[in-house]
Enzyme design. Structure first.
Site, PDB file in Angstrom:
ATOM      1  N   GLU A   1       3.427  14.489 -93.914  1.00  0.00           N
ATOM      2  CA  GLU A   1       2.136  14.950 -94.421  1.00  0.00           C
ATOM      3  C   GLU A   1       1.926  16.439 -94.193  1.00  0.00           C
ATOM      4  O   GLU A   1       2.399  16.994 -93.206  1.00  0.00           O
ATOM      5  CB  GLU A   1       1.002  14.235 -93.664  1.00  0.00           C
TER       6      GLU A   1
ATOM      7  N   CYS B   1      -1.576  22.825 -92.392  1.00  0.00           N
ATOM      8  CA  CYS B   1      -1.164  22.126 -91.183  1.00  0.00           C
ATOM      9  C   CYS B   1       0.103  21.364 -91.550  1.00  0.00           C
ATOM     10  O   CYS B   1       0.075  20.493 -92.418  1.00  0.00           O
ATOM     11  CB  CYS B   1      -2.272  21.176 -90.754  1.00  0.00           C
TER      12      CYS B   1
ATOM     13  N   CYS C   1       7.149  10.634 -84.167  1.00  0.00           N
ATOM     14  CA  CYS C   1       7.054  11.394 -82.919  1.00  0.00           C
ATOM     15  C   CYS C   1       7.376  10.454 -81.770  1.00  0.00           C
ATOM     16  O   CYS C   1       7.083   9.268 -81.833  1.00  0.00           O
ATOM     17  CB  CYS C   1       5.622  11.930 -82.761  1.00  0.00           C
TER      18      CYS C   1
ATOM     19  N   CYS D   1       1.355   9.497 -77.398  1.00  0.00           N
ATOM     20  CA  CYS D   1      -0.055   9.674 -77.026  1.00  0.00           C
ATOM     21  C   CYS D   1      -0.883   8.478 -77.527  1.00  0.00           C
ATOM     22  O   CYS D   1      -0.721   8.031 -78.662  1.00  0.00           O
ATOM     23  CB  CYS D   1      -0.602  10.976 -77.601  1.00  0.00           C
TER      24      CYS D   1
ATOM     25  N   CYS E   1      -3.014   8.722 -80.938  1.00  0.00           N
ATOM     26  CA  CYS E   1      -2.432   9.401 -82.092  1.00  0.00           C
ATOM     27  C   CYS E   1      -1.689   8.441 -83.020  1.00  0.00           C
ATOM     28  O   CYS E   1      -0.855   7.655 -82.580  1.00  0.00           O
ATOM     29  CB  CYS E   1      -1.485  10.492 -81.608  1.00  0.00           C
TER      30      CYS E   1
ATOM     31  N   SER F   1       1.256  23.942 -81.708  1.00  0.00           N
ATOM     32  CA  SER F   1       0.588  23.033 -80.777  1.00  0.00           C
ATOM     33  C   SER F   1       1.591  22.133 -80.081  1.00  0.00           C
ATOM     34  O   SER F   1       2.487  21.572 -80.711  1.00  0.00           O
ATOM     35  CB  SER F   1      -0.415  22.186 -81.576  1.00  0.00           C
TER      36      SER F   1
ATOM     37  N   ASN G   1     -10.628  11.415 -83.654  1.00  0.00           N
ATOM     38  CA  ASN G   1     -10.576  10.721 -84.932  1.00  0.00           C
ATOM     39  C   ASN G   1     -10.176   9.287 -84.645  1.00  0.00           C
ATOM     40  O   ASN G   1      -9.116   9.054 -84.062  1.00  0.00           O
ATOM     41  CB  ASN G   1      -9.491  11.347 -85.808  1.00  0.00           C
TER      42      ASN G   1
ATOM     43  N   CYS H   1      -3.622  13.606 -88.568  1.00  0.00           N
ATOM     44  CA  CYS H   1      -2.519  13.167 -87.726  1.00  0.00           C
ATOM     45  C   CYS H   1      -1.856  11.851 -88.078  1.00  0.00           C
ATOM     46  O   CYS H   1      -2.035  10.854 -87.402  1.00  0.00           O
ATOM     47  CB  CYS H   1      -2.993  13.075 -86.282  1.00  0.00           C
TER      48      CYS H   1
END
Ligand code: SAH
Length: 342
Positions: free
Chosen positions: A89, A102, A109, A113, A116, A188, A287, A330
């Site tokens: 994305e 972004c 990943c 987390c 996420c 980040s 979110n 995300c």
């Protein structure tokens, strides 16, 4: 290596080895960095060279599989299909200071987390430098909007794909390419301490954003597994070293989760632990991710937290949430797409 991942000097060497004069590399590089999808577009190259390159270095370009535009704020979210069928994305956001993309740095990943969506299916693979460049390039081409700013805050952990990300930065920053200033780029990280130190050595002018999300190990351990490897004390020490090496203020991301990290005590503890480190806080109301029990803090709690930080001398902004109507956060769009197609 993919031709689009090569720096201009590398491309010069390659074309030199094919018996081409020096200026050819710049021509090819410029075409690729404008988003050419075929060598036939490169009308200032001899036909024989175009044929050779097309045979040995086919141009890859991502395909748009979903494009969602927010009716509210003009945010556009792209879901791209890469040449091997994987999807990532990219989000285009309009800010007063310029158009910001972004981008994703990995397919999935492995950081785990708790809040996420990107990490739910684990890491599939890391992105190549040109696949990060393509996200910026083709967002600009598709939207017709000139991109001036980049944040590496999409799917993936940029410092877990260190070499490819460094090469991407060199490409996107090059004057013959998109020429995007390092000062307009934010990277980040969830806090990979040795990689933060490695980044510091490069003394880039980009902004380092650290996803802190908690003032201490007790809370951070619960929501970010990476904290077990690099606890908050080590992370904050690395941030101090980073500041000393680069003189760049650190930006801390702080997703506000109801009853987890949003109390006045939490804000005061942050102030104590960050003393003397020039920092800026981005407070982001969490979110909500379907698969997770965690909930966003109330507006009042976010405002109170911000005030406590600011009263303590640390600047804090509440991130405007853009694209809330289009799953623009995300890994949510990729996740939805996967679910629908299986
Ligand atoms: N892996 C990197 C960059 C990608 S995530 C990192 O961890 O920093 C970009 C930011 O979005 C991070 O600060 C991340 O913690 C945050 N984030 C992830 N899921 C979120 C959610 N559901 N709500 C709010 N912020 C979230």
């Amino acid at each position: 290596m993919n031709l689009k991942s090569m720096t201009l000097p590398e491309m010069g060497q390659l074309l030199g080895s094919l018996g081409q004069p020096a200026f050819r590399a710049k021509q090819v590089y410029t075409w690729l960095h404008k988003g050419a999808r075929s060598y036939d577009e490169m009308t200032n190259l001899p036909k024989s060279l175009r044929d050779t390159l097309a045979r040995d270095y086919p141009i890859q370009a991502p395909k748009v599989v979903r494009r969602q535009e927010s009716g509210k704020d003009g945010t556009i979210k792209y879901l791209w299909e890469l040449s091997d069928g994987n999807c990532v994305e990219t989000v285009l956001m309009r800010y007063h200071y310029g158009n910001t993309v972004c981008i994703s740095t990995e397919v999935g990943c492995r950081m785990g987390c708790a809040f996420c969506a990107s990490t739910l299916g684990g890491l599939v693979r890391r992105l190549e430098p040109y696949e990060m460049l393509d996200q910026v390039l083709f967002t600009q081409v598709d939207s017709g909007q000139k991109i001036s700013h980049i944040v590496l805050m999409g799917i993936g952990e940029p410092l877990d794909n260190f070499d490819n990300v460094m090469r991407f930065l060199e490409l996107v920053n090059s004057p013959e390419g998109m020429n995007i200033s390092m000062r307009h780029i934010s990277l980040s990280t969830c806090g990979l301490v040795p990689k933060i130190d490695e980044l510091a050595k490069r003394k880039l002018q980009l902004t380092l954003s650290v996803s802190l999300h908690a003032p201490n190990d007790r809370t951070r351990d619960q929501i970010m597994p990476v904290n077990k490897a690099y606890p908050t004390e080590e992370l904050l020490a690395a941030c101090r070293r980073y500041y000393q090496a680069t003189n760049r203020r650190i930006s801390f991301e702080y997703a506000m989760i109801q009853g987890v990290n949003d109390s006045r005590e939490d804000a005061l503890e942050l102030l104590r632990r960050l003393k003397g480190l020039p920092a800026h806080f981005n407070l982001i109301p969490l979110n909500h991710v379907e698969e997770s029990p965690l909930k966003p803090s109330t507006r009042a709690a976010v405002a109170a937290f911000q005030k406590t930080l600011e009263d303590g001398g640390v600047t804090a902004t509440v991130r405007r949430t853009l694209g809330g109507d289009i799953d623009a956060s995300c890994g949510q769009l990729r996740r939805k797409y996967h679910k629908e197609s299986t």
